[in-house]
Design a protein around this motif. Structure first.
Motif, PDB file in Angstrom:
ATOM      1  N   UNK A 400      60.344  50.844  51.879  1.00  0.00           N
ATOM      2  CA  UNK A 400      59.167  49.987  51.861  1.00  0.00           C
ATOM      3  C   UNK A 400      58.524  49.972  50.469  1.00  0.00           C
ATOM      4  N   UNK A 401      58.474  51.139  49.837  1.00  0.00           N
ATOM      5  CA  UNK A 401      57.899  51.234  48.496  1.00  0.00           C
ATOM      6  C   UNK A 401      58.744  50.485  47.480  1.00  0.00           C
ATOM      7  N   UNK A 402      60.085  50.526  47.656  1.00  0.00           N
ATOM      8  CA  UNK A 402      60.968  49.854  46.699  1.00  0.00           C
ATOM      9  C   UNK A 402      61.151  48.371  47.016  1.00  0.00           C
ATOM     10  N   UNK A 403      60.558  47.886  48.105  1.00  0.00           N
ATOM     11  CA  UNK A 403      60.616  46.476  48.421  1.00  0.00           C
ATOM     12  C   UNK A 403      61.866  46.036  49.156  1.00  0.00           C
ATOM     13  N   UNK A 404      62.657  47.004  49.684  1.00  0.00           N
ATOM     14  CA  UNK A 404      63.865  46.619  50.430  1.00  0.00           C
ATOM     15  C   UNK A 404      63.522  46.050  51.814  1.00  0.00           C
ATOM     16  N   UNK A 405      62.414  46.467  52.406  1.00  0.00           N
ATOM     17  CA  UNK A 405      61.996  45.980  53.717  1.00  0.00           C
ATOM     18  C   UNK A 405      60.528  45.615  53.678  1.00  0.00           C
ATOM     19  N   UNK A 406      60.077  44.815  54.659  1.00  0.00           N
ATOM     20  CA  UNK A 406      58.678  44.415  54.780  1.00  0.00           C
ATOM     21  C   UNK A 406      58.021  45.224  55.889  1.00  0.00           C
ATOM     22  N   UNK A 407      56.674  45.243  55.931  1.00  0.00           N
ATOM     23  CA  UNK A 407      56.007  45.953  57.038  1.00  0.00           C
ATOM     24  C   UNK A 407      56.401  45.424  58.416  1.00  0.00           C
ATOM     25  N   UNK A 408      56.583  44.104  58.546  1.00  0.00           N
ATOM     26  CA  UNK A 408      57.007  43.550  59.839  1.00  0.00           C
ATOM     27  C   UNK A 408      58.378  44.042  60.239  1.00  0.00           C
ATOM     28  N   UNK A 409      59.296  44.099  59.269  1.00  0.00           N
ATOM     29  CA  UNK A 409      60.638  44.624  59.558  1.00  0.00           C
ATOM     30  C   UNK A 409      60.549  46.082  59.979  1.00  0.00           C
ATOM     31  N   UNK A 410      59.694  46.866  59.316  1.00  0.00           N
ATOM     32  CA  UNK A 410      59.547  48.277  59.669  1.00  0.00           C
ATOM     33  C   UNK A 410      59.015  48.436  61.087  1.00  0.00           C
ATOM     34  N   UNK A 411      57.995  47.638  61.463  1.00  0.00           N
ATOM     35  CA  UNK A 411      57.457  47.719  62.833  1.00  0.00           C
ATOM     36  C   UNK A 411      58.531  47.359  63.860  1.00  0.00           C
ATOM     37  N   UNK A 412      59.261  46.263  63.600  1.00  0.00           N
ATOM     38  CA  UNK A 412      60.338  45.872  64.512  1.00  0.00           C
ATOM     39  C   UNK A 412      61.385  46.974  64.627  1.00  0.00           C
ATOM     40  N   UNK A 413      61.733  47.587  63.504  1.00  0.00           N
ATOM     41  CA  UNK A 413      62.749  48.633  63.499  1.00  0.00           C
ATOM     42  C   UNK A 413      62.298  49.837  64.322  1.00  0.00           C
ATOM     43  N   UNK A 414      61.035  50.258  64.125  1.00  0.00           N
ATOM     44  CA  UNK A 414      60.537  51.409  64.868  1.00  0.00           C
ATOM     45  C   UNK A 414      60.463  51.118  66.368  1.00  0.00           C
ATOM     46  N   UNK A 415      60.082  49.878  66.745  1.00  0.00           N
ATOM     47  CA  UNK A 415      60.098  49.504  68.166  1.00  0.00           C
ATOM     48  C   UNK A 415      61.518  49.547  68.718  1.00  0.00           C
ATOM     49  N   UNK A 416      62.468  49.070  67.930  1.00  0.00           N
ATOM     50  CA  UNK A 416      63.863  49.118  68.359  1.00  0.00           C
ATOM     51  C   UNK A 416      64.343  50.560  68.483  1.00  0.00           C
ATOM     52  N   UNK A 417      63.893  51.421  67.595  1.00  0.00           N
ATOM     53  CA  UNK A 417      64.325  52.822  67.656  1.00  0.00           C
ATOM     54  C   UNK A 417      63.865  53.476  68.951  1.00  0.00           C
ATOM     55  N   UNK A 418      62.597  53.197  69.344  1.00  0.00           N
ATOM     56  CA  UNK A 418      62.128  53.724  70.624  1.00  0.00           C
ATOM     57  C   UNK A 418      62.972  53.194  71.783  1.00  0.00           C
ATOM     58  N   UNK A 419      63.299  51.900  71.712  1.00  0.00           N
ATOM     59  CA  UNK A 419      64.078  51.281  72.791  1.00  0.00           C
ATOM     60  C   UNK A 419      65.472  51.880  72.884  1.00  0.00           C
ATOM     61  N   UNK A 420      66.161  51.987  71.764  1.00  0.00           N
ATOM     62  CA  UNK A 420      67.526  52.494  71.799  1.00  0.00           C
ATOM     63  C   UNK A 420      67.549  53.967  72.196  1.00  0.00           C
ATOM     64  N   UNK A 421      66.483  54.727  71.828  1.00  0.00           N
ATOM     65  CA  UNK A 421      66.431  56.133  72.238  1.00  0.00           C
ATOM     66  C   UNK A 421      66.358  56.288  73.747  1.00  0.00           C
ATOM     67  N   UNK A 422      65.518  55.468  74.388  1.00  0.00           N
ATOM     68  CA  UNK A 422      65.411  55.552  75.851  1.00  0.00           C
ATOM     69  C   UNK A 422      66.707  55.156  76.532  1.00  0.00           C
ATOM     70  N   UNK A 423      67.383  54.138  75.987  1.00  0.00           N
ATOM     71  CA  UNK A 423      68.638  53.704  76.610  1.00  0.00           C
ATOM     72  C   UNK A 423      69.758  54.719  76.388  1.00  0.00           C
ATOM     73  N   UNK A 424      69.736  55.414  75.274  1.00  0.00           N
ATOM     74  CA  UNK A 424      70.726  56.469  75.058  1.00  0.00           C
ATOM     75  C   UNK A 424      70.542  57.572  76.088  1.00  0.00           C
ATOM     76  N   UNK A 425      69.289  57.940  76.405  1.00  0.00           N
ATOM     77  CA  UNK A 425      69.047  58.963  77.413  1.00  0.00           C
ATOM     78  C   UNK A 425      69.566  58.517  78.777  1.00  0.00           C
ATOM     79  N   UNK A 426      69.342  57.253  79.113  1.00  0.00           N
ATOM     80  CA  UNK A 426      69.851  56.735  80.392  1.00  0.00           C
ATOM     81  C   UNK A 426      71.372  56.792  80.418  1.00  0.00           C
ATOM     82  N   UNK A 427      72.004  56.457  79.292  1.00  0.00           N
ATOM     83  CA  UNK A 427      73.465  56.526  79.220  1.00  0.00           C
ATOM     84  C   UNK A 427      73.965  57.942  79.446  1.00  0.00           C
TER      85      UNK A 427
END
Length: 724
Positions: A400-427
């Protein structure tokens, strides 16, 4: 694998890998410029040497040797790839052949620890593994999947709804990130952005509900299909199967195992497909948004699987020990209660208390160990999740500091991380549950694979039968006692239009002869003919409509008296029903009941007395106007003339009576006397009495006709069988 193999294999792989690296030194100038590709080429070149080395352990080569060789070869390449993708800029991959020898030692030490941890631990207390279920599990899973495929229309609809729900659930975080970026750029909220978020949520909710409903429908249809298939297969088994198999065991298959098996595929597909699909789709979105962060976040998947595998192995081992300890405790209590008098006589109460306390202490220690290990593995999983999350946050801050991603991309990524973590546990947990439920049905498939030994493939259905029965040199032995034949070269006739009686002491073979005539069993040698045609040539249902058996204690089914008499008949006139009931002597007691024909008989006819059940069964048989009516101890004293009456009125064409009552035997037209499985006398009752042979001895053994002993024998039997 066993501990000696797990300890020997890593050392052998280390020596083989060192040799392979020496041979790869000349290829260093070619591999280094290739970067990541060179790493994997190095791994591919090392793998054959490692694989060949594992075969040196024959015949003690462990089952996981190939997997160990692949792990050793791939670990340095995987580490170099992740270092290149996630490390600081300019960090390039390094070949193992050019690295310090310490790296080789670290690689093999890590693999050795992984092999030892991955090996299934022995059960505490030395409880051996049950090997019986291991070979059955893969086959049962395939059978469950094949059964589910038969409902592929419902499964396909559920899968389509699953995909649409996953798309809706995936687009939600993506749309949220776009909205945040729009706000940050000063564009503000738009109806389109809000509509996209709402549409994604609505699609997820709608199609998730449809998916769940279809999987519930799939479970119900599978339960109906499997229950019907199992029942239809079981009712066609031979009698020996039912004599060897407890009824409670068969009932448990329908009440417990069938629901578990039918729940495996729908619940497994619902959870696994949803979680797998969501993990793949969300993982793809994560790679699109930030490839480096995605690789780092998805490290949780293989590490979580490894931790879960070790936890599952430990849990299964402890559960086996718990079952043994609980069984030992329960057995001790049962033994003490059964022998309480002996314990009291020898004042052994304190010893029994100490033994019970010791058993309870062992059980408590195992429970504590299970809880401690559960807490430990839960802590490890939480620490792993927290570590991965901290690393992702640290790395995302840099990008984020180096400008590779935007704050919106970071929020989406973190939401996806929570989602994929829960589905991995179910698997992780859902897949193990699916395997357990699917493998639980191995007994069901064993029953379905069992072929019936009886031949029911006859086709003969003549329009009329005379009811002439012939036994031609029939010999029969039961499978459980093949050395002692029950019938030996038995030959006799049951002529049409006559009452023929089978007489003999207990164990002489009368009931076996009846079973052969009903074709409940087939003779080992010889033939049983009906109107000159062997019984196996008759069509199964036709034969049992024409040859009807009434026993001393017949079986009635839950329902009314009318339903029991009409059992199996589609069309019947009321006059015929009343004629059969009158001939059987059932009309008087039926009319005396409050509800008459509509009286409920209860389970197995328990609401009726034994004599009343027999009258209902006689009416049921006479209503069919059988060609051959078999009465196995179904006539009491006073009923001896009934069989002749049924012949005259045409309710039966031939009657075979099995009885011990002298008055019933004397009323027969023809007598066949059996002794120890052989025919010793045939003729009319009067002729056999004059002969003073086996029939006379039989009467003397039970009392003379009309004498006190004979009367007593008949009245006692009648009282026992007809008691209200």
């Amino acid at each position: 694998m066993a501990l000696p193999s797990a300890a020997l294999l890593p050392g052998l792989l280390l020596v083989a890998d060192a040799l392979a690296l020496v041979l790869l030194v000349p290829l260093v100038p070619v591999l280094v410029p290739l970067g990541v590709v060179g790493l994997w080429l190095e791994a591919a070149l090392r793998l054959p040497v490692l694989a060949v080395a594992t075969w040196l352990l024959l015949p003690r080569r462990p089952s996981g040797a190939t997997a160990a060789a692949v792990t050793v070869a791939a670990t340095p390449a995987a580490f170099g790839t992740f270092r290149h993708l996630l490390g600081p800029p300019g960090a390039g991959p390094g070949l193992l052949v050019t690295a310090s020898p310490t790296w080789l030692g670290v690689t093999h030490a890590a693999v050795a620890l992984a092999l030892l941890a991955w090996a299934a631990p022995p059960a505490p207390g030395g409880v051996p593994k049950t090997s019986g279920d291991v070979p059955k599990a893969p086959g049962t899973i395939l059978r469950v999947l094949a059964l589910t495929w038969e409902e592929r229309n419902v499964l396909g609809g559920a899968f389509v709804c699953l995909v649409l729900a996953a798309i809706g659930e995936t687009l939600g975080p993506y749309a949220t990130g776009k909205v945040l970026d729009a706000i940050r750029n000063g564009d503000g909220l738009t109806a389109g952005a809000v509509g996209m978020v709402a549409a994604a949520g609505a699609a997820s909710v709608l199609f998730s509900g449809c998916r769940g409903g279809l999987f519930i429908l799939l479970k119900a249809r599978l339960h109906q299909r499997l229950s019907l298939r199992l029942f239809s297969h079981l009712v066609r088994q031979d009698l020996d199967f039912f004599q060897r198999t407890p009824a409670a065991e068969l009932s448990a298959q329908f009440s417990m195992e069938v629901p578990r098996v039918c729940m495996a595929a729908p619940s497994g597909a619902n959870l696994l497909f949803r979680s797998l699909g969501m993990a793949l789709v969300v993982g793809a979105f994560m790679f699109v948004l930030a490839p480096g962060l995605a690789l780092l976040a998805l490290l949780e998947l293989p590490l979580g699987i490894a931790i879960h595998r070790i936890e599952s192995a430990r849990k299964q081992a402890l559960q086996r020990s718990m079952l043994e300890a609980s069984a030992r405790t329960a057995s001790g209590v049962q033994e003490s209660v059964a022998a309480i008098e002996t314990i009291r006589i020898f004042s052994a109460e304190e010893e029994e208390e100490k033994q019970h306390s010791c058993n309870l202490a062992k059980e408590l220690r195992l429970k504590e160990q299970m809880n401690l290990e559960l807490a430990f593995f839960t802590l490890v999983q939480r620490v792993l999740q927290l570590t991965i999350r901290v690393l992702v946050l640290f790395r995302s801050h840099q990008q984020l500091r180096d400008g590779y991603i935007t704050p919106g991309v970071l929020v989406s990524f973190l939401l996806y991380q929570d989602t994929v973590g829960s589905h991995v546990q179910v698997l992780l947990y859902g897949f193990n549950e699916f395997l357990t439920k699917a493998a639980a049905g191995w007994k069901i498939w064993e029953y379905l694979d069992r072929e019936a030994t009886g031949d029911v493939g006859g086709v003969q259905k003549p329009p009329e039968l005379q009811g002439h029965v012939t036994f031609q040199e029939v010999t029969f032995t039961y499978p459980g006692n093949p050395e002692q034949p029950v019938l030996k070269d038995v030959t006799f006739e049951v002529r049409s239009g006559e009452v023929t009686a089978l007489a003999g002491s207990n164990g002489s073979g009368k009931s076996t002869a009846v079973a052969l005539l009903e074709r409940l069993r087939d003779p080992g040698s010889g033939k049983v003919l009906l109107d000159g045609i062997p019984l196996p040539e008759y069509e199964h249902q036709y034969l049992h409509r024409k040859v009807v058996l009434v026993e001393q204690d017949p079986i009635l089914f839950s329902g009314t008296i009318r339903e029991n008499i009409l059992l199996g008949l589609e069309h019947c006139k009321e006059s015929e029903l009343q004629e059969a009931a009158t001939a059987a002597g059932a009309m008087e007691f039926i009319q005396g009941l409050e509800r008459g024909w509509d009286t409920e008989v209860g389970e197995h006819g328990e609401h009726l007395a034994a004599g009343e059940r027999r009258r209902v069964a006689l009416a049921r048989a006479l209503l069919r106007r059988p060609a051959v009516l078999i009465l196995d101890e179904a006539l009491d004293d006073g009923d001896e003339g009934a069989a002749q009456c049924w012949l005259r009125t045409g309710l039966a064409q031939t009657v075979l009576v099995v009885s011990h009552r002298p008055r019933v035997l004397d009323a027969a037209d023809h007598l066949v006397v059996l002794e120890r499985g052989a025919v010793v006398e045939t003729g009319t009752p009067a002729k056999l009495r004059e002969h003073c042979g086996a029939y006379s001895r039989l009467l003397l053994g039970g009392g003379r006709t009309g004498g006190p002993e004979a009367s007593s024998m008949g009245s006692e039997k009648g009282a026992a069988s007809g008691r209200e």
